[in-house]
Design a protein around this motif. Structure first.
Motif, PDB file in Angstrom:
ATOM      1  N   ILE A 149       0.839  -1.201   0.000  1.00  0.00           N
ATOM      2  CA  ILE A 149       0.000   0.000   0.000  1.00  0.00           C
ATOM      3  C   ILE A 149       0.872   1.248   0.000  1.00  0.00           C
ATOM      4  O   ILE A 149       0.594   2.218  -0.706  1.00  0.00           O
ATOM      5  CB  ILE A 149      -0.963  -0.021   1.208  1.00  0.00           C
ATOM      6  CG1 ILE A 149      -2.011  -1.110   1.006  1.00  0.00           C
ATOM      7  CG2 ILE A 149      -1.632   1.338   1.410  1.00  0.00           C
ATOM      8  CD1 ILE A 149      -2.887  -1.355   2.201  1.00  0.00           C
ATOM      9  N   GLY A 150       1.962   1.235   0.761  1.00  0.00           N
ATOM     10  CA  GLY A 150       2.865   2.380   0.793  1.00  0.00           C
ATOM     11  C   GLY A 150       3.538   2.628  -0.545  1.00  0.00           C
ATOM     12  O   GLY A 150       3.742   3.776  -0.943  1.00  0.00           O
ATOM     13  N   SER A 151       3.877   1.564  -1.262  1.00  0.00           N
ATOM     14  CA  SER A 151       4.488   1.754  -2.574  1.00  0.00           C
ATOM     15  C   SER A 151       3.453   2.157  -3.626  1.00  0.00           C
ATOM     16  O   SER A 151       3.781   2.841  -4.589  1.00  0.00           O
ATOM     17  CB  SER A 151       5.218   0.483  -3.010  1.00  0.00           C
ATOM     18  OG  SER A 151       4.305  -0.569  -3.209  1.00  0.00           O
TER      19      SER A 151
ATOM     20  N   THR B  28      27.025 -15.061  -0.555  1.00  0.00           N
ATOM     21  CA  THR B  28      26.677 -13.647  -0.597  1.00  0.00           C
ATOM     22  C   THR B  28      25.561 -13.399   0.414  1.00  0.00           C
ATOM     23  O   THR B  28      24.526 -14.056   0.370  1.00  0.00           O
ATOM     24  CB  THR B  28      26.195 -13.245  -1.999  1.00  0.00           C
ATOM     25  OG1 THR B  28      27.197 -13.599  -2.950  1.00  0.00           O
ATOM     26  CG2 THR B  28      25.925 -11.763  -2.069  1.00  0.00           C
ATOM     27  N   PHE B  29      25.794 -12.466   1.336  1.00  0.00           N
ATOM     28  CA  PHE B  29      24.827 -12.128   2.369  1.00  0.00           C
ATOM     29  C   PHE B  29      24.349 -10.697   2.167  1.00  0.00           C
ATOM     30  O   PHE B  29      25.152  -9.804   1.909  1.00  0.00           O
ATOM     31  CB  PHE B  29      25.450 -12.230   3.767  1.00  0.00           C
ATOM     32  CG  PHE B  29      25.984 -13.589   4.091  1.00  0.00           C
ATOM     33  CD1 PHE B  29      25.133 -14.608   4.466  1.00  0.00           C
ATOM     34  CD2 PHE B  29      27.339 -13.845   4.027  1.00  0.00           C
ATOM     35  CE1 PHE B  29      25.635 -15.853   4.766  1.00  0.00           C
ATOM     36  CE2 PHE B  29      27.847 -15.081   4.330  1.00  0.00           C
ATOM     37  CZ  PHE B  29      26.990 -16.097   4.700  1.00  0.00           C
ATOM     38  N   GLY B  30      23.064 -10.479   2.322  1.00  0.00           N
ATOM     39  CA  GLY B  30      22.523  -9.131   2.236  1.00  0.00           C
ATOM     40  C   GLY B  30      21.134  -9.081   2.842  1.00  0.00           C
ATOM     41  O   GLY B  30      20.354 -10.019   2.718  1.00  0.00           O
ATOM     42  N   LEU B  31      20.840  -7.995   3.520  1.00  0.00           N
ATOM     43  CA  LEU B  31      19.524  -7.823   4.128  1.00  0.00           C
ATOM     44  C   LEU B  31      19.216  -6.336   4.217  1.00  0.00           C
ATOM     45  O   LEU B  31      20.029  -5.553   4.713  1.00  0.00           O
ATOM     46  CB  LEU B  31      19.476  -8.430   5.532  1.00  0.00           C
ATOM     47  CG  LEU B  31      18.182  -8.255   6.311  1.00  0.00           C
ATOM     48  CD1 LEU B  31      17.075  -9.061   5.657  1.00  0.00           C
ATOM     49  CD2 LEU B  31      18.367  -8.659   7.745  1.00  0.00           C
ATOM     50  N   THR B  32      18.073  -5.953   3.694  1.00  0.00           N
ATOM     51  CA  THR B  32      17.599  -4.574   3.799  1.00  0.00           C
ATOM     52  C   THR B  32      16.141  -4.618   4.220  1.00  0.00           C
ATOM     53  O   THR B  32      15.339  -5.357   3.633  1.00  0.00           O
ATOM     54  CB  THR B  32      17.723  -3.826   2.463  1.00  0.00           C
ATOM     55  OG1 THR B  32      19.081  -3.864   2.044  1.00  0.00           O
ATOM     56  CG2 THR B  32      17.282  -2.387   2.600  1.00  0.00           C
ATOM     57  N   ILE B  33      15.798  -3.855   5.232  1.00  0.00           N
ATOM     58  CA  ILE B  33      14.430  -3.779   5.724  1.00  0.00           C
ATOM     59  C   ILE B  33      13.927  -2.363   5.497  1.00  0.00           C
ATOM     60  O   ILE B  33      14.599  -1.402   5.867  1.00  0.00           O
ATOM     61  CB  ILE B  33      14.360  -4.156   7.216  1.00  0.00           C
ATOM     62  CG1 ILE B  33      14.826  -5.587   7.409  1.00  0.00           C
ATOM     63  CG2 ILE B  33      12.948  -3.962   7.748  1.00  0.00           C
ATOM     64  CD1 ILE B  33      14.939  -6.016   8.838  1.00  0.00           C
ATOM     65  N   GLN B  34      12.767  -2.260   4.887  1.00  0.00           N
ATOM     66  CA  GLN B  34      12.175  -0.952   4.616  1.00  0.00           C
ATOM     67  C   GLN B  34      10.846  -0.868   5.361  1.00  0.00           C
ATOM     68  O   GLN B  34       9.936  -1.649   5.115  1.00  0.00           O
ATOM     69  CB  GLN B  34      11.957  -0.744   3.126  1.00  0.00           C
ATOM     70  CG  GLN B  34      11.460   0.629   2.794  1.00  0.00           C
ATOM     71  CD  GLN B  34      11.418   0.865   1.302  1.00  0.00           C
ATOM     72  OE1 GLN B  34      11.681  -0.026   0.513  1.00  0.00           O
ATOM     73  NE2 GLN B  34      11.085   2.061   0.918  1.00  0.00           N
ATOM     74  N   ILE B  35      10.769   0.086   6.268  1.00  0.00           N
ATOM     75  CA  ILE B  35       9.560   0.290   7.061  1.00  0.00           C
ATOM     76  C   ILE B  35       8.991   1.652   6.705  1.00  0.00           C
ATOM     77  O   ILE B  35       9.719   2.640   6.674  1.00  0.00           O
ATOM     78  CB  ILE B  35       9.870   0.211   8.565  1.00  0.00           C
ATOM     79  CG1 ILE B  35      10.367  -1.181   8.918  1.00  0.00           C
ATOM     80  CG2 ILE B  35       8.638   0.551   9.387  1.00  0.00           C
ATOM     81  CD1 ILE B  35      10.761  -1.345  10.367  1.00  0.00           C
ATOM     82  N   ASN B  36       7.680   1.686   6.418  1.00  0.00           N
ATOM     83  CA  ASN B  36       7.012   2.954   6.160  1.00  0.00           C
ATOM     84  C   ASN B  36       5.755   3.048   7.016  1.00  0.00           C
ATOM     85  O   ASN B  36       5.412   2.123   7.750  1.00  0.00           O
ATOM     86  CB  ASN B  36       6.726   3.142   4.665  1.00  0.00           C
ATOM     87  CG  ASN B  36       5.932   2.020   4.078  1.00  0.00           C
ATOM     88  OD1 ASN B  36       5.260   1.297   4.783  1.00  0.00           O
ATOM     89  ND2 ASN B  36       5.999   1.863   2.770  1.00  0.00           N
ATOM     90  N   ILE B  37       5.075   4.162   6.925  1.00  0.00           N
ATOM     91  CA  ILE B  37       3.887   4.402   7.740  1.00  0.00           C
ATOM     92  C   ILE B  37       2.800   3.365   7.431  1.00  0.00           C
ATOM     93  O   ILE B  37       2.134   2.867   8.343  1.00  0.00           O
ATOM     94  CB  ILE B  37       3.346   5.831   7.507  1.00  0.00           C
ATOM     95  CG1 ILE B  37       4.395   6.879   7.883  1.00  0.00           C
ATOM     96  CG2 ILE B  37       2.050   6.072   8.261  1.00  0.00           C
ATOM     97  CD1 ILE B  37       4.739   6.928   9.340  1.00  0.00           C
ATOM     98  N   ALA B  38       2.633   3.022   6.175  1.00  0.00           N
ATOM     99  CA  ALA B  38       1.600   2.059   5.794  1.00  0.00           C
ATOM    100  C   ALA B  38       1.891   0.672   6.370  1.00  0.00           C
ATOM    101  O   ALA B  38       0.960  -0.031   6.777  1.00  0.00           O
ATOM    102  CB  ALA B  38       1.489   1.987   4.276  1.00  0.00           C
TER     103      ALA B  38
END
Length: 79
Positions: free
Chosen positions: A22-24, A53-63
């Motif tokens: 919903i936020g996107s 290969t290690f990688g982690l990204t967390i994206q938090i928004n209001i929605a």
């Protein structure tokens, strides 16, 4: 041993995913305001015969926060 409540964990994950979608979708509104944190570039471990290969990204928004709150309310109503 304590019992893990899988329904609560599942509903929280669904709340994050639906809230993120919903936020996107409403890009440019207050719902899409948020922060991303984690590894900006992946970490590579080269052992010669195996490359990890290690990688982690967390994206938090209001929605997504609103989605989690709605998931917790839904869990309260189901219990």
């Amino acid at each position: 041993m304590k019992k893990v409540n899988w329904l609560l964990i599942f509903l929280i994950l669904i709340g994050f995913v639906v809230g993120g979608l919903i936020g996107s979708y409403f890009d440019g509104t207050f719902l899409s305001y948020g922060k991303a944190f984690g590894l900006s570039s992946p970490v590579v471990l080269d052992l010669g015969f195996l490359i990890l290969t290690f990688g982690l990204t967390i994206q938090i928004n209001i929605a997504s926060i609103l989605g989690v709150i709605l998931a917790l309310i839904g869990y309260r109503l189901l219990r």
